[in-house]
Design an enzyme around this catalytic site. Structure first.
Site, PDB file in Angstrom:
ATOM      1  N   PRO A 191      18.034 -35.657  32.381  1.00  0.00           N
ATOM      2  CA  PRO A 191      17.565 -34.595  31.499  1.00  0.00           C
ATOM      3  C   PRO A 191      18.335 -34.641  30.191  1.00  0.00           C
ATOM      4  CG  PRO A 191      19.100 -33.694  33.096  1.00  0.00           C
ATOM      5  CD  PRO A 191      18.934 -35.157  33.434  1.00  0.00           C
ATOM      6  N   ASP A 192      17.781 -34.082  29.146  1.00  0.00           N
ATOM      7  CA  ASP A 192      18.530 -34.009  27.899  1.00  0.00           C
ATOM      8  C   ASP A 192      19.811 -33.208  28.122  1.00  0.00           C
ATOM      9  OD1 ASP A 192      19.185 -32.618  25.126  1.00  0.00           O
ATOM     10  OD2 ASP A 192      18.014 -34.410  24.708  1.00  0.00           O
ATOM     11  N   GLU A 263       4.702 -39.559  27.709  1.00  0.00           N
ATOM     12  CA  GLU A 263       4.124 -38.517  26.858  1.00  0.00           C
ATOM     13  C   GLU A 263       4.968 -38.444  25.605  1.00  0.00           C
ATOM     14  OE1 GLU A 263       4.013 -33.929  26.284  1.00  0.00           O
ATOM     15  OE2 GLU A 263       3.126 -34.393  28.247  1.00  0.00           O
ATOM     16  N   LEU A 264       4.324 -38.722  24.445  1.00  0.00           N
ATOM     17  CA  LEU A 264       5.078 -38.935  23.218  1.00  0.00           C
ATOM     18  C   LEU A 264       4.710 -37.884  22.166  1.00  0.00           C
ATOM     19  CD1 LEU A 264       4.724 -42.831  23.286  1.00  0.00           C
ATOM     20  CD2 LEU A 264       6.495 -41.391  24.339  1.00  0.00           C
ATOM     21  N   CYS A 297       5.152 -29.969  22.715  1.00  0.00           N
ATOM     22  CA  CYS A 297       4.388 -31.200  22.469  1.00  0.00           C
ATOM     23  C   CYS A 297       2.926 -30.920  22.168  1.00  0.00           C
ATOM     24  CB  CYS A 297       4.492 -32.127  23.678  1.00  0.00           C
ATOM     25  SG  CYS A 297       6.173 -32.635  24.087  1.00  0.00           S
ATOM     26  N   GLU A 395       4.963 -35.497  12.596  1.00  0.00           N
ATOM     27  CA  GLU A 395       5.237 -34.357  13.460  1.00  0.00           C
ATOM     28  C   GLU A 395       6.487 -33.617  12.977  1.00  0.00           C
ATOM     29  OE1 GLU A 395       5.308 -33.528  18.248  1.00  0.00           O
ATOM     30  OE2 GLU A 395       6.328 -35.324  17.524  1.00  0.00           O
TER      31      GLU A 395
END
Length: 526
Positions: A191-192, A263-264, A297, A395
């Site tokens: 995880p981050d 998923e970007l 996202c 983005e």
């Protein structure tokens, strides 16, 4: 813009030193590992100290995961489902702690944090209920009707690596792991670091629900330090994050000939047709653009509005945005919370400054709010955004949205599709058939009609993912489970086959097979 500060922004009493110490103890790292300290976005104050894994720790985690995976895969799918259902109950029962953790680590509002609680519970329930049937052996049509008995089997990949982001620390950490675990895999997850406590809380609950300790492990560290080791040991890679990193992971996965789901990024569009319910669309635009301070996202950064209703829609949207209450509070009183990192605040301010300097107009917001906390920024609406401005095509991933006027549906569709991304989009209109026809022409993995993003995301029985530079693969639905498996076909053939029996020449055999093929088509055989 209405703004009030919280009575206190200190982490709540539920986040005791004992709890944080226990969660940190779940990190797979050597006893003498280096430590890193995370900070609370609301205040910038230190929050937690976590051990940092090195490549050797990753190798050790994979070794223990492979050993544990054998027993977990041998556990029946029904028994694995029972663990997920107990996890479901624990997430709902202990949600107050999870909400506090998400707010403390991420800076989002409690409203946005609760959606993650619900999402984790829904995913656990869905895969527990559908997983055993989806993973069971399935009869398939054989090569020769009545003569070939064909069965499809599914086996777990082995050890799945998951790299999950900071913006939705429970949803992105737990839901992908849930599907991988249901399929019989072990998981090694990074995880981050900023939001690792929330992911570790999910791990803590899953172990309490009955998951063997080494089946799901978490490591903390920078991708530049341990990314290669994560890839080297993985049998499958699940990544959520930037397009640039996703490309590198795809290259590495291709070199190793393992699967990857990515998923970007996104530059998601909302289309307001000339027959839209404008009050509903304006409220929907707020929900589309500003959840989790725009760090979502599938949130919207571009709005295309039919010229006939443009002025009325903009007035309603701006009014609603200016009345949003931003600030820090460990309750449900705030509409918009904090950004999570200094990098995101810098990106937001730079994108807005660049746009304004080149002629864009700010209709609402536009400013950072250091008076509320170090990382707060007002929800911002821009018009007059042109292709030479950074945020036109790139983005932003913050509480910023730009509005564009279009003449008709054709222009709206063309401009919405004029992007390298293809993650999510939103269409607003009263005529369901017309809105559906517009939606079907948008090049995004999910499209919502008269909703921002929750309708498609929450429809967990359907696949969710991106096209183009927004990624590869899908989460949710049966696709989101079976991607973590290897499919095997077993075909049992009776005496008769495509080859002629002994003594029958091919010259006589082929007309017989040709006639049979024609008959099978005429009777509707598949």
């Amino acid at each position: 813009m209405t703004v009030t500060t919280a009575s206190t922004t200190a982490p709540p009493a539920s986040l005791t030193a004992a709890l944080l110490h226990r969660l940190a103890g779940h990190v797979s790292a050597a006893a003498d590992a280096a430590r890193t300290v995370t900070a609370a976005p609301y205040t910038g104050a230190p929050l937690a100290e976590l051990p940092v894994a090195g490549p050797a720790d990753i190798e050790d985690a994979y070794a223990r995961a492979r050993k544990a995976q054998v027993g977990w895969a041998a556990t029946s799918a029904d028994d694995r489902a029972k663990v997920l259902l107990r996890f479901h109950d624990l997430v709902l029962e202990r949600q107050a702690t999870g909400l506090d953790l998400m707010q403390a680590e991420n800076g989002k509002t409690r409203r946005d944090a609760y959606l993650e609680i619900a999402d984790a519970a829904i995913a656990a329930r869905y895969y527990a209920r559908t997983g055993p049937k989806a993973l069971a052996p399935h009869r398939r049509n054989g090569a020769l009707p009545l003569l070939t008995r064909t069965t499809e089997l599914h086996y777990p990949k082995g050890v799945v690596a998951i790299i999950s982001p900071w913006n939705y620390p429970l949803s992105m950490a737990a839901t992908d792991a849930i599907a991988a675990l249901m399929a019989g895999n072990a998981v090694v997850q990074k995880p981050d670091t900023q939001t690792a406590l929330t992911a570790l809380w999910a791990l803590d609950l899953m172990r309490e629900a009955g998951l063997p300790a080494d089946v799901w492990q978490m490591v903390v560290g920078r991708g530049s330090s341990i990314g290669d080791a994560l890839m080297a040991g993985a049998d499958y890679m699940m990544f959520t994050g930037s397009t640039a990193t996703g490309r590198q992971i795809a290259r590495d996965a291709g070199e190793r000939l393992i699967g990857a789901s990515l998923e970007l990024g996104g530059k998601n569009a909302m289309l307001v047709l000339d027959d839209a319910d404008l009050d509903r669309a304006a409220s929907g635009a707020v929900a589309a653009a500003f959840p989790s301070a725009g760090q979502l996202c599938v949130s919207v950064e571009r709005i295309y509005v039919a010229e006939a209703v443009r002025d009325e829609f903009v007035a309603k949207f701006v009014q609603r945005t200016k009345h949003l209450e931003i600030g820090a509070a460990y309750d449900f009183s705030k509409d918009v919370g904090s950004l999570t990192t200094e990098k995101q605040l810098r990106t937001v301010t730079e994108h807005i400054a660049d746009a304004v300097a080149k002629g864009a107009t700010v209709l609402a917001g536009g400013h950072a709010r250091p008076d509320l906390g170090p990382l707060f920024h007002e929800p911002t609406i821009l018009t007059g955004v042109t292709p030479d401005m950074t945020l036109y095509a790139h983005e932003t991933f913050g509480p910023v949205v730009s509005i564009y006027t279009v003449a008709d549906d054709e222009e709206a569709i063309a401009r919405a599709n004029d992007t390298v991304y293809g993650l999510n989009s939103s269409v607003w209109g009263r005529d369901a058939r017309r809105a559906g026809a517009v939606a079907a022409r948008l090049h995004t993995g999910t499209v919502n009609i008269n909703d921002a993003f929750a309708a498609a995301w929450g429809s967990i029985d359907s696949p969710m993912g991106g096209m183009g530079d927004s990624g590869l693969g899908r989460r949710h639905g049966v696709d989101g489970l079976l991607k973590y498996t290897e499919a095997q076909t077993i075909a049992h053939q009776s005496r008769l086959s495509f080859y002629p029996p002994a003594g029958v020449p091919w010259k006589a055999w082929t007309p017989a097979i040709t006639a049979a093929l024609r008959i099978w088509k005429s009777v509707g055989a598949r």
